[in-house]
Design a protein around this motif. Sequence first.
Motif, PDB file in Angstrom:
ATOM      1  N   UNK A  58      -7.483   3.431  -4.164  1.00 47.93           N
ATOM      2  CA  UNK A  58      -8.547   3.352  -3.165  1.00 47.93           C
ATOM      3  C   UNK A  58      -8.866   4.746  -2.634  1.00 47.93           C
ATOM      4  N   UNK A 109      -5.310  -7.241   4.831  1.00 50.62           N
ATOM      5  CA  UNK A 109      -5.764  -7.210   3.446  1.00 50.62           C
ATOM      6  C   UNK A 109      -5.773  -8.615   2.876  1.00 50.62           C
ATOM      7  N   UNK A 125       0.832  -1.201   0.000  1.00 52.44           N
ATOM      8  CA  UNK A 125       0.000   0.000   0.000  1.00 52.44           C
ATOM      9  C   UNK A 125       0.870   1.256   0.000  1.00 52.44           C
ATOM     10  N   UNK A 151     -10.071  -4.597  -0.451  1.00 48.77           N
ATOM     11  CA  UNK A 151      -9.550  -3.399   0.188  1.00 48.77           C
ATOM     12  C   UNK A 151      -9.020  -3.733   1.581  1.00 48.77           C
ATOM     13  N   UNK A 152      -8.076  -2.949   2.065  1.00 48.52           N
ATOM     14  CA  UNK A 152      -7.604  -3.149   3.439  1.00 48.52           C
ATOM     15  C   UNK A 152      -8.734  -2.972   4.445  1.00 48.52           C
ATOM     16  N   UNK A 196      -3.607  -2.902   9.482  1.00 48.17           N
ATOM     17  CA  UNK A 196      -4.625  -3.295   8.524  1.00 48.17           C
ATOM     18  C   UNK A 196      -4.418  -4.752   8.116  1.00 48.17           C
ATOM     19  N   UNK A 217     -13.025   2.250   3.431  1.00 48.99           N
ATOM     20  CA  UNK A 217     -12.327   2.181   2.153  1.00 48.99           C
ATOM     21  C   UNK A 217     -13.304   1.819   1.046  1.00 48.99           C
ATOM     22  N   UNK A 218     -13.054   2.343  -0.143  1.00 46.59           N
ATOM     23  CA  UNK A 218     -13.790   1.896  -1.310  1.00 46.59           C
ATOM     24  C   UNK A 218     -13.254   0.563  -1.801  1.00 46.59           C
ATOM     25  N   UNK A 219     -13.853   0.062  -2.864  1.00 49.01           N
ATOM     26  CA  UNK A 219     -13.434  -1.236  -3.401  1.00 49.01           C
ATOM     27  C   UNK A 219     -12.216  -1.116  -4.310  1.00 49.01           C
TER      28      UNK A 219
END
Lengths: 113, 107
Positions: free
Chosen positions: A95, B38, A45, B43-44, B36, A103-105
Amino acid sequence: EVQLVESGGGLVQPGRSMKLSCAASGFTFSNYGMAWVRQAPTKGLEWVATISYDGSSTYYRDSVKGRFTISRDNAKSTLYLQMNSLRSEDTATYYCTRAPRDWGQGVMVTVSS
Amino acid sequence: DIQMTQSPSSLSVSLGDNVTFTCEASENIYGFLAWYQQKLGKAPKLLIYGATNLEDGVPTRFSGSGSWTNYSLTISSLEPEDIATYYCQNNHVYPLTFGSGTKLEIK
């Protein structure tokens, strides 16, 4: 229920532009800072940008400064990411997030000729 | 920029194991640390915020600890649905850096 729905992704050539949108619902959008986070294929990320609740403050990672612009329309409960001068290394799933919990997809952006 | 170093990068585990991940910040982040989870293609999901606070709805087998520059996430008695990649994030100062992640795999 909080919903964040991204749109606007796809395939774009290097050097071109693309604008992502994130439609928010289920909370008072104008009360919250928002952010974009991306993830390149098979990678980790990476935070991209954050905007304050009223749009008065914005923050960017160095690699996108001067090329990307985060903005918002509180009347439409929508977050945007304008991406200019795109590079192959910008290829990622983007995202939208009301950090840290919602969070969005995600939406895929592929920069390739 | 604050660097977030996660270790290990991958971990081979058995169901029922207790698992601990570590995250080291290159400078003091005053407990502004999130964890987080995942899963592939998703999404996380926030597990822990403020280094030690369990997010609503997250099972109590997850716990976070740490301060200053050193933080950890522990899963007590690993369940099948815990197989995922775990990331820490500095939420103290911009840029909001993530660790490189720890991927859990079944032995």
